[in-house]
Design a protein around this motif. Sequence first.
Motif, PDB file in Angstrom:
ATOM      1  N   UNK A 215       9.170   2.251  -6.892  1.00  0.00           N
ATOM      2  CA  UNK A 215      10.104   2.371  -8.009  1.00  0.00           C
ATOM      3  C   UNK A 215       9.656   1.620  -9.349  1.00  0.00           C
ATOM      4  N   UNK A 216       9.098   0.441  -8.865  1.00  0.00           N
ATOM      5  CA  UNK A 216       8.708  -0.431 -10.167  1.00  0.00           C
ATOM      6  C   UNK A 216       7.385   0.250 -10.704  1.00  0.00           C
ATOM      7  N   UNK A 217       6.268   0.793  -9.895  1.00  0.00           N
ATOM      8  CA  UNK A 217       5.094   1.447 -10.515  1.00  0.00           C
ATOM      9  C   UNK A 217       5.474   2.707 -11.211  1.00  0.00           C
TER      10      UNK A 217
ATOM     11  N   UNK B 200       9.100  14.450  -3.379  1.00  0.00           N
ATOM     12  CA  UNK B 200       8.852  12.646  -3.738  1.00  0.00           C
ATOM     13  C   UNK B 200       9.453  12.108  -2.290  1.00  0.00           C
ATOM     14  N   UNK B 201      10.366  12.704  -1.828  1.00  0.00           N
ATOM     15  CA  UNK B 201      11.027  12.160  -0.442  1.00  0.00           C
ATOM     16  C   UNK B 201      10.092  12.559   0.761  1.00  0.00           C
ATOM     17  N   UNK B 202       9.643  13.605   0.383  1.00  0.00           N
ATOM     18  CA  UNK B 202       8.522  13.960   1.590  1.00  0.00           C
ATOM     19  C   UNK B 202       7.229  13.235   1.542  1.00  0.00           C
ATOM     20  N   UNK B 203       6.686  12.885   0.213  1.00  0.00           N
ATOM     21  CA  UNK B 203       5.595  12.195   0.234  1.00  0.00           C
ATOM     22  C   UNK B 203       5.984  10.675   0.901  1.00  0.00           C
ATOM     23  N   UNK B 204       7.056  10.082   0.470  1.00  0.00           N
ATOM     24  CA  UNK B 204       7.377   8.898   1.266  1.00  0.00           C
ATOM     25  C   UNK B 204       7.305   9.019   2.748  1.00  0.00           C
TER      26      UNK B 204
ATOM     27  N   UNK C  54       0.761  -1.430   0.128  1.00  0.00           N
ATOM     28  CA  UNK C  54       0.060   0.064  -0.082  1.00  0.00           C
ATOM     29  C   UNK C  54       0.891   1.220   0.004  1.00  0.00           C
ATOM     30  N   UNK C  55       1.911   1.003   0.605  1.00  0.00           N
ATOM     31  CA  UNK C  55       2.863   2.459   0.746  1.00  0.00           C
ATOM     32  C   UNK C  55       3.419   2.636  -0.632  1.00  0.00           C
ATOM     33  N   UNK C  56       3.888   1.561  -1.311  1.00  0.00           N
ATOM     34  CA  UNK C  56       4.348   1.676  -2.748  1.00  0.00           C
ATOM     35  C   UNK C  56       3.432   2.460  -3.632  1.00  0.00           C
ATOM     36  N   UNK C  57       2.160   1.805  -3.756  1.00  0.00           N
ATOM     37  CA  UNK C  57       1.045   2.231  -4.486  1.00  0.00           C
ATOM     38  C   UNK C  57       0.649   3.688  -4.266  1.00  0.00           C
ATOM     39  N   UNK C  58       0.611   3.932  -2.881  1.00  0.00           N
ATOM     40  CA  UNK C  58       0.233   5.769  -2.536  1.00  0.00           C
ATOM     41  C   UNK C  58       1.481   6.396  -3.014  1.00  0.00           C
ATOM     42  N   UNK C  59       2.707   5.911  -2.921  1.00  0.00           N
ATOM     43  CA  UNK C  59       3.825   6.856  -3.063  1.00  0.00           C
ATOM     44  C   UNK C  59       4.083   7.024  -4.702  1.00  0.00           C
ATOM     45  N   UNK C  60       3.916   6.003  -5.404  1.00  0.00           N
ATOM     46  CA  UNK C  60       3.604   6.237  -6.822  1.00  0.00           C
ATOM     47  C   UNK C  60       2.653   7.146  -7.425  1.00  0.00           C
ATOM     48  N   UNK C  61       1.495   6.944  -6.610  1.00  0.00           N
ATOM     49  CA  UNK C  61       0.368   7.781  -6.925  1.00  0.00           C
ATOM     50  C   UNK C  61       0.589   9.262  -6.655  1.00  0.00           C
ATOM     51  N   UNK C  62       1.083   9.455  -5.585  1.00  0.00           N
ATOM     52  CA  UNK C  62       0.901  11.043  -4.793  1.00  0.00           C
ATOM     53  C   UNK C  62       2.130  11.710  -5.126  1.00  0.00           C
ATOM     54  N   UNK C  63       3.370  11.004  -5.430  1.00  0.00           N
ATOM     55  CA  UNK C  63       4.492  11.627  -5.504  1.00  0.00           C
ATOM     56  C   UNK C  63       4.624  12.536  -6.787  1.00  0.00           C
ATOM     57  N   UNK C  64       5.043  13.745  -6.710  1.00  0.00           N
ATOM     58  CA  UNK C  64       5.263  14.483  -7.929  1.00  0.00           C
ATOM     59  C   UNK C  64       6.583  13.878  -8.728  1.00  0.00           C
TER      60      UNK C  64
END
Length: 223
Positions: A133-135, A83-87, A49-59
Amino acid sequence: MTEAETPQSPFDPPPSPPQKPGATAAAITPEDVRDGAVVALAVGVAGLLLGLLWAWLAPRVQYVSNGEAVFLRNSESEARIAADGTFFLLSVGLGVLSAVGTFLWRRAGGVPLVVGLAVGSAFAALAGWRFGLWLGSSPSDLAAAAAAAGKGVPFDAPLELLAHGALLVWPMTAVLVHLGCTALWTPRDPEPDPLAGWSGYYRPAAPLPPTEAGPTASEAPRA
């Protein structure tokens, strides 16, 4: 020869009664280990879920090509930091959720539960990072990506995490929040009764009442 026994001081507490055999239970039970493994598995899977939200919300950082070279579309963009702040923020939120969920499931706590939460959170952060990263991947060759996009057409760069220390945010947040919840709301064991008959102060015995006695030899009646 036997050593002389030192008499007990009136300031010493009375000896405690002997404990019954088997009165103290084992510190860690198989059920505790099972619960810790369940927590580690459940929290580890939540890393997706973290990876999915990060790939979706990170600029994303965007590049553009002029046909000869590739440049940043906006040289003053803060997309990489964002992007780092979003993570980081997502890790804090998921760490709090996993800690509170674990506490509500097993309020008694215990070492296996905390270890399972820490291990599962660390694995979740790593899994979320790699899954994100993969997404958010794109062609690694910027020249090929620019040629595919065309001259003057912006294209997204691959998603990256520059601050790798953010991977520790989820496990640290989860453990600290869980320990705080345990310290505040876990029911405590009743305190043992104080030792009866001992207050820590010496109380002298009350004096004996005087008794009547007959005349002594020096006070014998004279004939």
